[in-house]
Design a protein around this motif. Structure first.
Motif, PDB file in Angstrom:
ATOM      1  N   HIS A  16      32.058 -19.356 -32.823  1.00 45.26           N
ATOM      2  CA  HIS A  16      30.814 -20.071 -32.543  1.00 45.26           C
ATOM      3  C   HIS A  16      29.647 -19.335 -33.196  1.00 45.26           C
ATOM      4  O   HIS A  16      29.425 -18.152 -32.934  1.00 45.26           O
ATOM      5  CB  HIS A  16      30.594 -20.198 -31.040  1.00 45.26           C
ATOM      6  CG  HIS A  16      31.499 -21.188 -30.382  1.00 45.26           C
ATOM      7  ND1 HIS A  16      31.194 -22.530 -30.275  1.00 45.26           N
ATOM      8  CD2 HIS A  16      32.726 -21.039 -29.812  1.00 45.26           C
ATOM      9  CE1 HIS A  16      32.176 -23.154 -29.656  1.00 45.26           C
ATOM     10  NE2 HIS A  16      33.128 -22.279 -29.375  1.00 45.26           N
ATOM     11  N   ASN A  24      27.885 -25.145 -26.121  1.00 49.60           N
ATOM     12  CA  ASN A  24      29.309 -24.850 -25.991  1.00 49.60           C
ATOM     13  C   ASN A  24      29.652 -24.305 -24.604  1.00 49.60           C
ATOM     14  O   ASN A  24      28.782 -24.089 -23.759  1.00 49.60           O
ATOM     15  CB  ASN A  24      29.760 -23.887 -27.087  1.00 49.60           C
ATOM     16  CG  ASN A  24      29.072 -22.528 -26.990  1.00 49.60           C
ATOM     17  OD1 ASN A  24      28.826 -21.998 -25.921  1.00 49.60           O
ATOM     18  ND2 ASN A  24      28.759 -21.958 -28.149  1.00 49.60           N
ATOM     19  N   TYR A  25      30.949 -24.070 -24.382  1.00 51.28           N
ATOM     20  CA  TYR A  25      31.414 -23.597 -23.076  1.00 51.28           C
ATOM     21  C   TYR A  25      30.995 -22.167 -22.788  1.00 51.28           C
ATOM     22  O   TYR A  25      31.128 -21.691 -21.652  1.00 51.28           O
ATOM     23  CB  TYR A  25      32.936 -23.736 -22.984  1.00 51.28           C
ATOM     24  CG  TYR A  25      33.716 -22.755 -23.826  1.00 51.28           C
ATOM     25  CD1 TYR A  25      34.203 -21.572 -23.286  1.00 51.28           C
ATOM     26  CD2 TYR A  25      33.989 -23.008 -25.162  1.00 51.28           C
ATOM     27  CE1 TYR A  25      34.924 -20.669 -24.038  1.00 51.28           C
ATOM     28  CE2 TYR A  25      34.710 -22.120 -25.933  1.00 51.28           C
ATOM     29  CZ  TYR A  25      35.174 -20.953 -25.373  1.00 51.28           C
ATOM     30  OH  TYR A  25      35.881 -20.066 -26.149  1.00 51.28           O
ATOM     31  N   LYS A  26      30.467 -21.448 -23.795  1.00 49.74           N
ATOM     32  CA  LYS A  26      29.944 -20.095 -23.586  1.00 49.74           C
ATOM     33  C   LYS A  26      28.468 -20.111 -23.187  1.00 49.74           C
ATOM     34  O   LYS A  26      27.839 -19.053 -23.092  1.00 49.74           O
ATOM     35  CB  LYS A  26      30.126 -19.253 -24.850  1.00 49.74           C
ATOM     36  CG  LYS A  26      31.582 -19.066 -25.261  1.00 49.74           C
ATOM     37  CD  LYS A  26      31.687 -18.199 -26.494  1.00 49.74           C
ATOM     38  CE  LYS A  26      33.140 -18.008 -26.913  1.00 49.74           C
ATOM     39  NZ  LYS A  26      33.281 -17.142 -28.103  1.00 49.74           N
ATOM     40  N   GLN A  27      27.917 -21.325 -23.036  1.00 50.72           N
ATOM     41  CA  GLN A  27      26.550 -21.509 -22.544  1.00 50.72           C
ATOM     42  C   GLN A  27      25.472 -21.142 -23.569  1.00 50.72           C
ATOM     43  O   GLN A  27      24.429 -20.595 -23.222  1.00 50.72           O
ATOM     44  CB  GLN A  27      26.323 -20.707 -21.252  1.00 50.72           C
ATOM     45  CG  GLN A  27      27.348 -20.972 -20.158  1.00 50.72           C
ATOM     46  CD  GLN A  27      27.400 -22.444 -19.738  1.00 50.72           C
ATOM     47  OE1 GLN A  27      26.391 -23.006 -19.344  1.00 50.72           O
ATOM     48  NE2 GLN A  27      28.566 -23.056 -19.844  1.00 50.72           N
ATOM     49  N   SER A  48      30.138 -28.022 -28.778  1.00 48.25           N
ATOM     50  CA  SER A  48      30.806 -28.578 -27.594  1.00 48.25           C
ATOM     51  C   SER A  48      32.202 -29.113 -27.895  1.00 48.25           C
ATOM     52  O   SER A  48      32.964 -29.407 -26.978  1.00 48.25           O
ATOM     53  CB  SER A  48      29.954 -29.711 -27.007  1.00 48.25           C
ATOM     54  OG  SER A  48      29.855 -30.793 -27.921  1.00 48.25           O
ATOM     55  N   HIS A 108      36.078 -29.127 -28.804  1.00 48.97           N
ATOM     56  CA  HIS A 108      37.189 -28.194 -28.573  1.00 48.97           C
ATOM     57  C   HIS A 108      37.818 -27.776 -29.899  1.00 48.97           C
ATOM     58  O   HIS A 108      37.814 -28.519 -30.882  1.00 48.97           O
ATOM     59  CB  HIS A 108      38.250 -28.859 -27.682  1.00 48.97           C
ATOM     60  CG  HIS A 108      39.239 -27.902 -27.117  1.00 48.97           C
ATOM     61  ND1 HIS A 108      40.325 -27.449 -27.829  1.00 48.97           N
ATOM     62  CD2 HIS A 108      39.303 -27.292 -25.900  1.00 48.97           C
ATOM     63  CE1 HIS A 108      41.025 -26.610 -27.076  1.00 48.97           C
ATOM     64  NE2 HIS A 108      40.433 -26.503 -25.900  1.00 48.97           N
ATOM     65  N   GLN A 139      39.445 -20.539 -23.096  1.00 47.08           N
ATOM     66  CA  GLN A 139      39.178 -21.848 -23.675  1.00 47.08           C
ATOM     67  C   GLN A 139      39.364 -22.944 -22.624  1.00 47.08           C
ATOM     68  O   GLN A 139      40.153 -22.788 -21.690  1.00 47.08           O
ATOM     69  CB  GLN A 139      40.153 -22.109 -24.830  1.00 47.08           C
ATOM     70  CG  GLN A 139      39.793 -21.359 -26.103  1.00 47.08           C
ATOM     71  CD  GLN A 139      38.862 -22.164 -26.979  1.00 47.08           C
ATOM     72  OE1 GLN A 139      38.435 -23.240 -26.636  1.00 47.08           O
ATOM     73  NE2 GLN A 139      38.524 -21.609 -28.128  1.00 47.08           N
ATOM     74  N   PRO A 140      38.635 -24.055 -22.767  1.00 49.16           N
ATOM     75  CA  PRO A 140      38.896 -25.212 -21.902  1.00 49.16           C
ATOM     76  C   PRO A 140      40.303 -25.744 -22.148  1.00 49.16           C
ATOM     77  O   PRO A 140      40.960 -25.380 -23.121  1.00 49.16           O
ATOM     78  CB  PRO A 140      37.830 -26.224 -22.350  1.00 49.16           C
ATOM     79  CG  PRO A 140      36.805 -25.436 -23.085  1.00 49.16           C
ATOM     80  CD  PRO A 140      37.533 -24.285 -23.690  1.00 49.16           C
TER      81      PRO A 140
END
Length: 399
Positions: free
Chosen positions: A190, A205-208, A234, A236, A359-360
């Motif tokens: 990222h 993204n999922y890391k905010q 965002s 995957h 990871q999601p």
């Protein structure tokens, strides 16, 4: 004795030729620098084809420290440009092209690398070279476009006759011959950005934090052999993979070889082969030993990302201060220069810390063939004794 004397003479002759070639190459580079310095020290006069007279094109301040450092062949370029002198010379050779103005490609490359090494600041670069900020902007975009055009010459897959050697090096990384057919490690990274006003949440993204995705494959030495940049943060990793030319066109690896990926990717055997570690909870020592060997081999891609970010820390450790559309070219340039540096032995060790948030969940797979059976065979190979007695050859080591 005569044959030995001839062989010794041939070796000495080859060394002499190689030394002479290096000497001539060095002299040519020094002469180029002297000519360029002379053009900087004087008013750069260019012929006006329309009126048949000389016109003053530009004048640079040759006393600027960043220029003095470059023209002094004994000075180290890394504090100012983040590249060794050997890497800079290699980059000059790759990007060399005919210019229709008085500066030449050397100064344009210096401006671009300095801009990249100092946080993408047009103002700082303009002051360092004593040129207008608008000129720095044009030069930066011109060199970035040039790198995009020729990136395939530096970031490319290994030749088919090199695959065996690449696989053997991955086997040494994993410390087991079960990984001798691994010819690449794949992962996503990222890159922080300042998001656009429209579709802003797509980049969260999922890391905010806001980012774009960089999917990359590296070889066993950390050199990037494929990159795919630009998807919003965002998305995957698996979806990025399935939209990349690597997956759509089944570009790499060739049949009989495989890539190593982390748990964010599916374990598949077609359309491309990616082997991932077993998911927790592990079922016995076989899976545990396989995951350990897999992690040792796959960690090279994390090291490659770390080396790239450590070299361009002023740029990649914060949000890119350029438009989202230009971020792709900036990231590609960073990967391009990473490969150029490794080619010339310019290795910069990464920071020890590595962000590894889970990871999601992986999205449902489409038209794919599972790689679970291949992974099971590899795991059995890892756990099998190195020296097996004849009467034990039929034993199943997957239990």
């Amino acid at each position: 004795m005569a044959l030995v004397a001839v062989a010794v003479f041939a070796v000495l002759l080859l060394k002499l030729i190689r030394t002479h070639h290096q000497f001539i190459t060095r002299r040519i580079r020094i002469r180029r620098r002297r000519r360029l310095l002379h053009r900087i020290q004087t008013c750069m006069l260019m012929p006006d084809q329309q009126f048949g007279r000389l016109i003053r094109y530009a004048r640079l301040n040759h006393t600027m420290p960043v220029l003095l450092v470059y023209f002094d062949v004994e000075r180290d370029l890394r504090p100012d440009y983040r590249l060794s002198r050997k890497s800079m010379d290699g980059l000059m050779d790759v990007l060399h092209r005919h210019q229709d103005h008085g500066w030449g490609s050397y100064l344009e490359v210096l401006i671009f690398v300095y801009w990249l090494a100092h946080g993408l600041s047009y103002r700082v670069t303009a002051r360092a070279f004593s040129v207008p900020k608008s000129t720095v902007c044009r030069v930066v975009h011109r060199i970035a476009h040039k790198i995009m055009d020729i990136a395939g010459k530096v970031i490319c897959y290994p030749h088919h006759d090199e695959l065996e050697e690449v696989g053997l090096r991955f086997g040494r990384l994993a410390r087991h011959t079960a990984f001798d057919k691994a010819v690449g490690a794949i992962d996503g990274c990222h890159i922080r950005i300042k998001p656009p006003n429209h579709n802003k949440q797509d980049y969260f993204n999922y890391k905010q934090f806001y980012s774009i995705q960089m999917q990359a494959i590296c070889d066993s030495q950390g050199r990037f052999i494929n990159i795919f940049v630009g998807f919003p943060g965002s998305v995957h990793d698996t979806r990025v993979l399935k939209n990349s030319p690597l997956y759509v066109n089944s570009e790499y690896p060739p049949p009989g070889f495989f890539l190593l990926g982390d748990g964010g990717y599916p374990c598949i055997q077609s359309p491309i082969t990616i082997i991932t570690p077993y998911k927790l909870p592990l079922q016995g020592r076989v899976e545990e030993r396989f995951n350990q060997s897999h992690a040792r081999a796959r960690s090279i891609i994390e090291r490659a990302f770390g080396m790239m970010k450590a070299r361009w820390r002023a740029t990649l450790f914060k949000a890119l201060e350029v438009k989202v559309g230009f971020c792709t070219e900036v990231v590609t340039a960073c990967a391009f220069l990473h490969n150029v540096c490794l080619t010339h032995g310019d290795v910069l060790e990464p920071e020890p810390a590595y962000d590894a948030l889970p990871q999601p969940p992986i999205p449902d797979s489409g038209q794919e063939t599972s790689g679970n059976q291949l992974r099971a065979r590899l795991a059995a190979h890892v756990s099998a004794p190195l020296n097996v007695q004849g009467h034990l050859l039929e034993h199943d080591y997957t239990i």
